[in-house]
Design a protein around this motif. Structure first.
Motif, PDB file in Angstrom:
ATOM      1  N   HIS A  70       0.809  -1.226   0.000  1.00 19.02           N
ATOM      2  CA  HIS A  70       0.000   0.000   0.000  1.00 19.02           C
ATOM      3  C   HIS A  70       0.842   1.276   0.000  1.00 19.02           C
ATOM      4  O   HIS A  70       0.307   2.359  -0.224  1.00 19.02           O
ATOM      5  N   ASN A  75      -4.187   3.147  -1.888  1.00 20.98           N
ATOM      6  CA  ASN A  75      -5.634   3.170  -2.153  1.00 20.98           C
ATOM      7  C   ASN A  75      -6.213   4.388  -1.456  1.00 20.98           C
ATOM      8  O   ASN A  75      -5.647   4.872  -0.466  1.00 20.98           O
ATOM      9  N   THR A  76      -7.370   4.822  -1.927  1.00 25.17           N
ATOM     10  CA  THR A  76      -8.141   5.789  -1.151  1.00 25.17           C
ATOM     11  C   THR A  76      -9.550   5.235  -0.968  1.00 25.17           C
ATOM     12  O   THR A  76      -9.992   4.372  -1.737  1.00 25.17           O
ATOM     13  N   ALA A 292     -10.553  -5.436  -8.443  1.00 23.76           N
ATOM     14  CA  ALA A 292     -10.152  -4.040  -8.221  1.00 23.76           C
ATOM     15  C   ALA A 292      -9.249  -3.549  -9.346  1.00 23.76           C
ATOM     16  O   ALA A 292      -9.469  -2.478  -9.919  1.00 23.76           O
ATOM     17  N   GLU A 293      -8.229  -4.329  -9.689  1.00 23.61           N
ATOM     18  CA  GLU A 293      -7.247  -3.861 -10.668  1.00 23.61           C
ATOM     19  C   GLU A 293      -7.751  -3.977 -12.112  1.00 23.61           C
ATOM     20  O   GLU A 293      -7.312  -3.220 -12.978  1.00 23.61           O
ATOM     21  N   ARG A 296      -9.668  -0.838 -12.808  1.00 21.46           N
ATOM     22  CA  ARG A 296      -8.697   0.279 -12.809  1.00 21.46           C
ATOM     23  C   ARG A 296      -7.947   0.315 -14.142  1.00 21.46           C
ATOM     24  O   ARG A 296      -7.789   1.377 -14.752  1.00 21.46           O
ATOM     25  N   ILE A 422     -15.045   0.982  -7.952  1.00 22.82           N
ATOM     26  CA  ILE A 422     -13.617   1.277  -8.130  1.00 22.82           C
ATOM     27  C   ILE A 422     -13.537   2.398  -9.165  1.00 22.82           C
ATOM     28  O   ILE A 422     -14.086   2.269 -10.269  1.00 22.82           O
ATOM     29  N   ASP A 430       0.453   6.398  -7.716  1.00 27.26           N
ATOM     30  CA  ASP A 430       1.296   5.314  -7.199  1.00 27.26           C
ATOM     31  C   ASP A 430       2.759   5.562  -7.584  1.00 27.26           C
ATOM     32  O   ASP A 430       3.087   6.588  -8.197  1.00 27.26           O
ATOM     33  N   ALA A 436      -4.168   6.415  -8.252  1.00 30.61           N
ATOM     34  CA  ALA A 436      -4.445   5.393  -7.226  1.00 30.61           C
ATOM     35  C   ALA A 436      -5.852   4.833  -7.402  1.00 30.61           C
ATOM     36  O   ALA A 436      -6.733   5.472  -7.996  1.00 30.61           O
ATOM     37  N   LEU A 437      -6.002   3.655  -6.860  1.00 36.87           N
ATOM     38  CA  LEU A 437      -7.294   2.973  -6.885  1.00 36.87           C
ATOM     39  C   LEU A 437      -8.182   3.587  -5.795  1.00 36.87           C
ATOM     40  O   LEU A 437      -7.790   3.626  -4.631  1.00 36.87           O
ATOM     41  N   ARG A 438      -9.339   4.100  -6.199  1.00 36.29           N
ATOM     42  CA  ARG A 438     -10.248   4.717  -5.222  1.00 36.29           C
ATOM     43  C   ARG A 438     -11.471   3.820  -5.032  1.00 36.29           C
ATOM     44  O   ARG A 438     -12.154   3.467  -5.999  1.00 36.29           O
ATOM     45  N   VAL A 439     -11.721   3.461  -3.781  1.00 36.14           N
ATOM     46  CA  VAL A 439     -12.869   2.602  -3.462  1.00 36.14           C
ATOM     47  C   VAL A 439     -13.968   3.459  -2.838  1.00 36.14           C
ATOM     48  O   VAL A 439     -13.705   4.225  -1.913  1.00 36.14           O
TER      49      VAL A 439
END
Ligand SMILES: Cc1cc2nc3c(=O)[nH]c(=O)nc-3n(C[C@H](O)[C@H](O)[C@H](O)COP(=O)(O)OP(=O)(O)OC[C@H]3O[C@@H](n4cnc5c(N)ncnc54)[C@H](O)[C@@H]3O)c2cc1C
Ligand code: SF4
Length: 551
Positions: A70, A75-76, A292-293, A296, A422, A430, A436-439
């Motif tokens: 991380h 991540n956010t 998730a990815e 993205r 996502i 990153d 970045a991946l935002r959830v």
């Protein structure tokens, strides 16, 4: 790494490039290479071998040795789209060759028939995208059997009265029952419920040239040093490599799927271990980067032709994220149980699997008794909430409870809600300069209700098992998950789904997507057996389409 691996040049147009070597990617690599296609698998994580794995709790659990880092890939998280997302770990997944299957627990429940057709049976649920799958359990059944035999699952056919029909027994018997399993059986009998041997992606006996489990006790969060855990690394990836047509290229972080003017994928651009950008050409692309990815990557692959991201004409890429929910409780017993030995779970209860309209809310799930905390984590989190936290009493309690504690974990449904998603965070980058991946995630009220209901059933079981004392952890809204589902859902209608029943993107004819993102509903936890059944089926369909010249 197998010596039979070919070494393709990025300029070679291979038949398929596969992004990700986890639960789905490993299976598809094996199937497509066995079918005669030339394959490159790009995996962002390292290629570790059995001798690289160690019983090191600090490294595995706290320093993210096998999982996404991380600090490098932040991540956010926010619970509503109107909020500003804050920096925090929000998703966890395996970031090595083998993906999440290297360090996972290995619970391998099949979905039931009802999981695919719940919308037709129960009707719409307001505020959700609750829908039937475009495939049925019957269509997937032969591929569940392939998972069990080729990846390697221990279990006992016919032992669980709630199991769906199957065409073949398991290849190896269930793992030996643990103290927690004996207690769960005893409790279930008392309450008129049914405890059954847990199907596990861990070999109880040698199979397909691999070892059986030696019960080392460092299982969840750890790579298996003898290859008994049925990761894709220990099972199908080896077979893919032995075909002589599949190259696994580790430390290769894909940042974009490249398309031509006609809107067809021509390959992918990735960063190699020196952060140099390389284009790997391919006739078709299969994305297996997880729930998730994968979205993205599709969102990062926007272009003039696809301004809202690739394969996203429906606007659904990244939406309908489902985590699975659950309840967690503990119980301490009079006698030592020594649960720290062996695998994590040996018995399960599926009496509450189905939705019961009498409860007044949607959802169902399964329950296991387990112990999955190694010493450091047990010292931080394993004792009841009111336990002393320092000094002699704390030490005495740790000593007594470590050998006498059992946990109850309930695994439950999550509804598909469009705002749970996502997306890309344009404020946070990153270590490669990518967004970045935002959830965004807020559990549906029914998800909370079923988790509470199952927690209560789990506490009933711990008490019926004879626990001297029980405690529970509050059911709250989730902000971190390891089950990453639903973000590129399957469907027949391109307006309401991202991929069709063959896993082909509705918008890009030579782009396929298969992993947790393909799910339409969440099931009751333990998604990976279904992810791999989908992967075997997807590979069959892709092979048929390629041979018919239809890709
Ligand atoms: C502690 C833990 C315990 C678990 N226990 C269970 C269990 O008991 N039962 C169960 O069913 N599930 C369990 N899971 C969940 C399980 O690991 C996942 O459901 C499963 O691995 C998901 O499969 P997948 O194919 O969707 O993706 P993954 O297995 O996550 O594979 C995706 C791969 O793609 C790679 N990748 C991602 N993005 C890129 C990119 N841009 N470029 C290159 N490579 C990329 C990743 O590094 C990864 O290797 C557990 C997870 C955790 C963390
Ligand atoms: S408990 Fe068994 S399967 Fe798990 S890591 Fe140890 S030997 Fe491997």
């Amino acid at each position: 790494m197998n010596q039979q691996q070919p070494k393709y040049q990025p300029s070679d147009e291979v038949d398929f490039v596969i992004v990700g070597s986890g639960a789905a990617g490993g299976v598809i690599a094996k199937e497509l290479s066995a079918a005669g296609f030339r394959i490159v698998v790009l995996e962002q994580g390292p290629y570790l071998k059995e001798e690289d794995f160690a019983h090191d709790e600090l490294k595995n659990v706290y320093q993210e040795a096998l999982t996404n880092n991380h600090r490098q890939q932040p991540n956010t998280f926010r619970s509503r789209p109107s909020q500003k997302a804050r920096l925090q770990p929000a998703v966890g997944y395996g970031r090595v060759v083998g993906g999440g299957t290297v360090h996972f627990t290995g619970n391998y429940w099949r979905f039931h028939e009802i999981d695919f057709i719940e919308r037709s049976r129960l009707g719409a649920i307001a505020g959700t995208g609750f829908a039937d799958w475009p495939i049925t359990y019957q269509e997937l059944e032969p591929y569940y059997t392939k998972v069990e035999w080729e990846v390697g699952v221990s279990g006992q056919a016919g032992a669980n009265p709630f199991d769906p029909p199957r065409s073949r027994a398991y290849p190896v018997p269930p793992l030996p029952i643990k103290s927690s399993g004996v207690l769960l059986e005893r409790a279930a009998r008392k309450l008129g419920l049914h405890a059954a041997p847990a199907p596990m992606a861990i070999l109880s006996k040698p199979h397909n040239g691999r070892n059986g489990c030696v019960h080392c006790g460092f299982c969840e969060y750890y790579g298996c040093e003898i290859g008994a855990k049925s990761s894709t690394l220990a099972s199908v990836i080896r077979v893919a490599e032995a075909s002589g047509r599949c190259e696994i290229r580790p430390l290769s972080y894909v940042r974009k799927i490249e398309v031509d003017k006609k809107g067809r994928a021509v390959g992918v651009i990735y960063f190699d271990d020196k952060k140099q950008e390389i284009l790997q050409r391919a006739r078709a692309v299969v994305v297996c980067a997880n729930g998730a990815e994968t979205p993205r990557l599709l969102l990062m692959s926007k272009s003039n032709r696809f301004p809202q991201g690739l394969a996203n004409s429906s606007g659904l890429v990244g939406r309908y994220l489902m985590f699975n929910a659950g309840g967690f409780a503990g119980g301490v017993f009079e006698q030592p149980l020594n649960e720290f030995k062996s695998v994590v779970v040996s018995r399960i209860v599926h009496d509450f699997y189905d939705t019961d309209p009498k409860r007044g809310f949607y959802g169902g799930g399964g329950i296991d008794f387990r112990f999955d905390l190694q010493p450091i984590t047990f010292a931080f989190l394993g004792l009841p909430p009111n336990a002393p936290q320092w000094g002699r009493d704390y030490k005495a309690m740790l000593k007594e409870y470590y050998t006498r504690t059992v946990y109850m974990l309930a695994h439950t449904t999550s509804l598909p809600v469009a705002t749970n998603s996502i997306t890309l965070d344009d404020q946070v980058k990153d270590a490669w300069g990518l967004p970045a991946l935002r959830v965004t995630y807020k559990d549906h009220p029914d998800d909370i209700k079923i988790a509470k209901f199952m927690l209560a059933r789990g506490l009933d079981l711990l008490n019926a098992a004879g626990a001297r004392k029980t405690w529970s952890y509050p059911v709250g809204e989730q902000s971190f998950a390891v089950h990453l589902l639903g973000t590129c859902r399957m469907g027949n209608d391109p307006r309401y789904s991202v991929i069709n029943r063959d896993h082909r993107a509705h918008d890009v004819p030579n782009l396929f997507i298969c992993d947790g993102s393909s799910f339409v509903t969440s099931g009751r936890g333990q998604p990976t057996c279904t992810i791999q059944a989908l992967a075997f089926r997807a590979a069959d369909r892709i092979t048929q389409l390629a041979r018919a010249g239809e890709i």
